[in-house]
Design a protein around this motif. Structure first.
Motif, PDB file in Angstrom:
ATOM      1  N   GLN A 226       7.542   0.885   6.073  1.00 51.26           N
ATOM      2  CA  GLN A 226       8.797   1.113   5.503  1.00 51.26           C
ATOM      3  C   GLN A 226       8.899   2.793   5.612  1.00 51.26           C
ATOM      4  N   ALA A 227       7.809   3.422   5.403  1.00 49.50           N
ATOM      5  CA  ALA A 227       8.020   4.727   5.542  1.00 49.50           C
ATOM      6  C   ALA A 227       6.594   5.529   5.734  1.00 49.50           C
ATOM      7  N   GLN A 228       6.472   6.791   5.839  1.00 47.54           N
ATOM      8  CA  GLN A 228       5.379   7.523   6.127  1.00 47.54           C
ATOM      9  C   GLN A 228       4.224   6.941   5.146  1.00 47.54           C
ATOM     10  N   ALA A 229       4.756   6.804   3.895  1.00 46.69           N
ATOM     11  CA  ALA A 229       3.729   6.458   2.523  1.00 46.69           C
ATOM     12  C   ALA A 229       3.626   5.099   2.420  1.00 46.69           C
ATOM     13  N   LYS A 230       4.328   4.096   3.127  1.00 47.90           N
ATOM     14  CA  LYS A 230       4.137   2.788   2.797  1.00 47.90           C
ATOM     15  C   LYS A 230       3.805   1.888   3.558  1.00 47.90           C
ATOM     16  N   PHE A 231       2.830   1.038   3.558  1.00 47.54           N
ATOM     17  CA  PHE A 231       2.575   0.116   4.736  1.00 47.54           C
ATOM     18  C   PHE A 231       2.446  -1.270   3.954  1.00 47.54           C
ATOM     19  N   SER A 232       2.915  -2.347   4.334  1.00 48.27           N
ATOM     20  CA  SER A 232       2.675  -3.827   3.621  1.00 48.27           C
ATOM     21  C   SER A 232       2.213  -4.718   4.599  1.00 48.27           C
ATOM     22  N   LEU A 233       1.382  -5.356   4.002  1.00 51.58           N
ATOM     23  CA  LEU A 233       1.055  -6.678   4.740  1.00 51.58           C
ATOM     24  C   LEU A 233       1.344  -7.762   4.173  1.00 51.58           C
TER      25      LEU A 233
ATOM     26  N   ARG B 105      -1.275   7.960   9.788  1.00 46.08           N
ATOM     27  CA  ARG B 105      -2.130   6.675  10.105  1.00 46.08           C
ATOM     28  C   ARG B 105      -2.354   6.061   8.981  1.00 46.08           C
ATOM     29  N   MET B 106      -2.017   4.646   9.008  1.00 47.32           N
ATOM     30  CA  MET B 106      -2.441   3.715   7.978  1.00 47.32           C
ATOM     31  C   MET B 106      -2.854   2.568   8.600  1.00 47.32           C
ATOM     32  N   TYR B 107      -3.984   1.757   7.615  1.00 47.41           N
ATOM     33  CA  TYR B 107      -4.489   0.585   8.447  1.00 47.41           C
ATOM     34  C   TYR B 107      -4.759  -0.434   7.287  1.00 47.41           C
ATOM     35  N   TRP B 108      -4.746  -1.750   7.848  1.00 50.34           N
ATOM     36  CA  TRP B 108      -5.257  -2.908   6.785  1.00 50.34           C
ATOM     37  C   TRP B 108      -6.430  -3.339   7.342  1.00 50.34           C
ATOM     38  N   TYR B 109      -7.283  -3.570   6.306  1.00 46.96           N
ATOM     39  CA  TYR B 109      -8.735  -4.408   6.626  1.00 46.96           C
ATOM     40  C   TYR B 109      -8.821  -5.677   5.868  1.00 46.96           C
ATOM     41  N   ARG B 110      -9.736  -6.472   6.053  1.00 44.19           N
ATOM     42  CA  ARG B 110     -10.075  -7.368   5.114  1.00 44.19           C
ATOM     43  C   ARG B 110     -11.851  -7.324   5.007  1.00 44.19           C
TER      44      ARG B 110
ATOM     45  N   CYS C 214       1.027  -1.148  -0.025  1.00 43.43           N
ATOM     46  CA  CYS C 214      -0.011   0.158  -0.170  1.00 43.43           C
ATOM     47  C   CYS C 214       0.903   1.347  -0.041  1.00 43.43           C
ATOM     48  N   SER C 215       0.504   2.278  -0.985  1.00 43.14           N
ATOM     49  CA  SER C 215       1.331   3.397  -0.949  1.00 43.14           C
ATOM     50  C   SER C 215       0.124   4.671  -0.914  1.00 43.14           C
ATOM     51  N   GLN C 216       0.541   5.948  -0.382  1.00 47.49           N
ATOM     52  CA  GLN C 216      -0.251   6.860  -0.413  1.00 47.49           C
ATOM     53  C   GLN C 216       0.315   8.327  -0.475  1.00 47.49           C
ATOM     54  N   THR C 217      -0.304   8.898  -1.291  1.00 40.38           N
ATOM     55  CA  THR C 217       0.137  10.138  -1.444  1.00 40.38           C
ATOM     56  C   THR C 217      -0.493  11.469  -0.576  1.00 40.38           C
ATOM     57  N   LYS C 218      -1.298  11.084   0.231  1.00 38.48           N
ATOM     58  CA  LYS C 218      -2.140  12.035   1.037  1.00 38.48           C
ATOM     59  C   LYS C 218      -1.305  12.803   2.235  1.00 38.48           C
ATOM     60  N   GLY C 219      -0.202  12.182   2.384  1.00 39.54           N
ATOM     61  CA  GLY C 219       0.445  12.766   3.495  1.00 39.54           C
ATOM     62  C   GLY C 219       0.022  12.505   4.983  1.00 39.54           C
ATOM     63  N   HIS C 220      -0.746  11.316   5.138  1.00 39.44           N
ATOM     64  CA  HIS C 220      -1.254  10.985   6.281  1.00 39.44           C
ATOM     65  C   HIS C 220      -0.552  10.364   6.875  1.00 39.44           C
TER      66      HIS C 220
END
Lengths: 115, 118
Positions: B69-76, B31-36, B23-29
């Motif tokens: 890995q970084a503010q913008a990246k969150f891996s599951l 907080r990040m989440y993973w859902y199923r 998951c990558s984001q460009t919103k500058g947020h």
């Protein structure tokens, strides 16, 4: 028992109908009540939210919260085929700011509006 | 361009294989989440992270791990996939001050990854 219950439908209505979507909940700590809309093959997006009890209107959409009955509703007036989607209610006990407002989602209701 | 992107969009794998969803984001947020998401069960939280050094388990974290890995990246990751992990997986981000201190912590979802474990 789930904290948030939502009838999964599916619900099929003709264009122009008034649609009523509902959720019940058991956690009296919930203060923020949200409706997310999810189109096919897309992620959910926030449609509108209400804080505590009362009504909120946004165009053809009206959200109602009755905390005494632990019951929330979303009404869609003059429904359009473009309203066809899954609607998920979500609730949290805490709002934004420094706290974490964990969201508890309902199961989602699949709505189809046919021309 | 999409603010929250997920790769891959679809994945079919076999039982016992290791899988990573990104998951990558460009919103500058922060907080990040993973859902199923499963039919009849709605969205359930797997893990969440408030910054790069903060990782928290959600309600169904068993069998999953994450990396920020970084503010913008969150891996599951699914270390050893099993068939009951077949589901739609969503990444989300939030900025808790976006709607003000008296609004909800609005979450912004990616387009999802459809994972099938055979």
């Amino acid at each position: 028992q789930k904290e948030v219950e939502q009838d999964p439908g599916p619900l099929s209505v003709p264009e122009g109908a008034i649609v009523s979507l509902n959720c019940t909940y058991s956690n009296s700590a919930f203060q923020y009540f949200m409706w997310y809309r999810q189109y096919s093959r897309k992620g959910p997006e926030l449609l509108m939210y209400t804080y505590s009890s009362g009504n909120k209107e946004d165009g053809r959409f009206t959200a109602q919260v009755d905390k005494s009955s632990k019951y929330i509703s979303l009404f869609i007036r003059d429904s359009q085929p473009s309203d066809s989607a899954t609607y998920l209610c979500a609730m949290s006990a805490v709002g934004g700011g420094t706290s974490y407002g964990k969201l508890t989602f309902g199961q989602g209701t699949i709505l189809t509006v046919h021309p | 361009d999409a603010d929250v992107t997920q790769t891959p969009r679809n994945r079919i794998t076999k039982t016992g294989k290791r899988i990573m969803l990104e998951c990558s984001q460009t919103k500058g947020h922060d907080r990040m989440y993973w859902y199923r998401q499963d039919p009849g069960l709605g969205l359930r939280l797997i893990y969440y992270s408030f910054d790069v050094k903060d990782i928290n388990k959600g309600e169904i974290s068993d069998g999953y791990s994450v990396s920020r890995q970084a503010q913008a990246k969150f891996s599951l990751s699914l270390e050893s996939a099993i068939p009951n992990q077949t589901a739609l997986y969503f990444c989300a981000t939030s900025d808790p001050f976006y709607t003000g201190q008296h609004g909800p912590d609005t979450q912004y979802f990616g387009p999802g990854t459809r994972l099938t474990v055979l």
